[in-house]
Design an enzyme around this catalytic site. Structure first.
Site, mmCIF file in Angstrom:
data_model
loop_
_atom_site.group_PDB
_atom_site.id
_atom_site.type_symbol
_atom_site.label_atom_id
_atom_site.label_comp_id
_atom_site.label_asym_id
_atom_site.label_seq_id
_atom_site.Cartn_x
_atom_site.Cartn_y
_atom_site.Cartn_z
ATOM 1 C CD GLU A 62 -2.775 -1.516 2.266
ATOM 2 O OE1 GLU A 62 -2.774 -0.703 3.204
ATOM 3 O OE2 GLU A 62 -3.515 -2.515 2.232
ATOM 4 C CD GLU A 215 -8.478 0.958 4.061
ATOM 5 O OE1 GLU A 215 -7.848 0.970 2.980
ATOM 6 O OE2 GLU A 215 -8.297 0.105 4.951
#
Ligand SMILES: O=C(O)CCC(=O)N[C@@H](CCC(=O)O)C(=O)O
Ligand SMILES: [Zn+2]
EC number: 3.5.1.96
Length: 336
Positions: A62, A215
């Site tokens: 990520e 997120e």
């Protein structure tokens, strides 16, 4: 630039810096604590009492949030940002970052709140180390504690940037922190309804921090994050670091949408089947009566509440883990 500003480069190369402590010309102290861990201490005269833990790379693939933290730390090391807050920068899972994978052996974000004691392997060791680093950082009394654990999601999302707020019995959610997230471009917040084993749940419940998992779009490899626009969040984080508020201490939640967890879908066995298109987006709405999943012993997951949406659907998780979360608009949220 101070060499310790290159934490990401050092971490990806698996190198330990020669000098562990460096000072900027303004007197900010930068200290290397462990692999992927750097602590920033402002000069006493500028310290505003805010302790800010910024973590990314808990999932090694990520990369957009890792690059964001890299930019912030480099700006401090170049003396372009002058911190008023103490800050702990953590790159969560360096071994997985070097491989460009979510994890090496197991999902580290299921090993906090002591869960690492029941496991072995690199992630269990690292979760234990991260808990100790966070606990030491947040051990000073009478300071304000805030943790943002930055992630990107496996799939695309109808709501691109959202937060997950941990749960602790009897503890109201902070209106001020929600208002700050809204200013930072976060569009929705999911309120967990039970204690969990994630990093943000650990710092929230055990260390008394306000803590969020953020997120921030879809996971992509390093250097391919042009489509993820983190400008508002970056401005907000620069302001937090320098002790400024972007919008004068407002309690206005703006357009922020709050969701509650209706149910977590747990995969119990290899027979688990999720009845969703492979490319379904997070926050997709599911109709009442929809058969979402099936598992051993005739277990069936059927949607029973209007307005239900799905996030993080993933039939490939290990047995016993969460294979999706069903959420509904939150009502009567207790805010303080
Ligand atoms: O995209 C996915 O399926 C997973 C994204 C992700 O890693 N989310 C975090 C959320 C943590 C929380 O609930 O606070 C996770 O699952 O670890
Ligand atoms: Zn993640």
């Amino acid at each position: 630039m101070l060499a310790l500003g290159k934490l990401l480069e050092l971490t990806l190369a698996g190198h330990e810096p020669a000098a562990k402590i460096q000072l900027t010309p303004e007197g900010t102290r930068v200290r290397w604590l462990a692999e992927g861990a750097v602590e920033i201490t402002p000069p006493a005269a500028r310290d505003n009492g805010q302790d800010l833990l910024l973590s990314a790379g808990i999932h090694g693939n990520e990369t957009a949030p890792i690059e964001l933290l890299d930019r912030l730390l480099q700006a401090i090391a170049r003396n372009q940002l002058q911190p008023c807050a103490r800050i702990l920068f953590l790159l969560g899972n360096p071994a997985a970052m070097r491989r460009g994978e979510r994890y090496v052996e197991q999902d580290i974000n299921r090993l906090f709140n002591g869960r690492h004691d029941q496991h072995s392997g690199p992630e269990a060791l690292r979760a234990c180390e991260l808990e100790h680093l966070a606990a030491a950082f947040f051990s000073k009394p009478e300071r304000t504690r805030l943790h943002y654990d930055l992630h990107t999601a496996i799939r695309a999302s109808k709501v691109e940037q959202f937060a997950l707020y941990p749960f602790q019995e009897g503890r109201p959610r902070s209106r001020r922190e929600l208002a700050r997230l809204s200013v930072a471009g976060i569009e929705a917040v999911l309120l967990h309804n039970k204690s969990s084993v994630t990093f943000s749940a650990y710092t929230y419940t055990q260390l008394g921090a306000e803590a969020f998992t953020l997120e921030l779009g879809k996971a992509r490899p390093f250097g391919q994050n042009a489509l993820v626009n983190l400008d508002r969040l970056e401005l907000h984080m620069q302001a937090l670091i320098e002790g400024r508020e972007l919008e004068a201490a407002s309690d206005d939640l703006g357009e922020l949408k709050l969701f509650a967890v209706a149910r977590e879908v747990i995969k119990h066995s290899d027979a688990f089947q999720l009845h969703l298109p492979a490319d379904i987006e997070n926050f997709s709405e599911l109709p009442v009566g929809y058969l979402l999943a099936e598992d051993l012993s005739d277990t069936r997951w059927v949607i029973d509440e209007p307005g239900t949406r799905i996030i993080f659907p993933n039939p490939k998780v290990k047995n016993g883990l969460r294979a999706g979360i069903l959420i509904v608009p939150a009502e009567d949220v207790q805010l303080a």
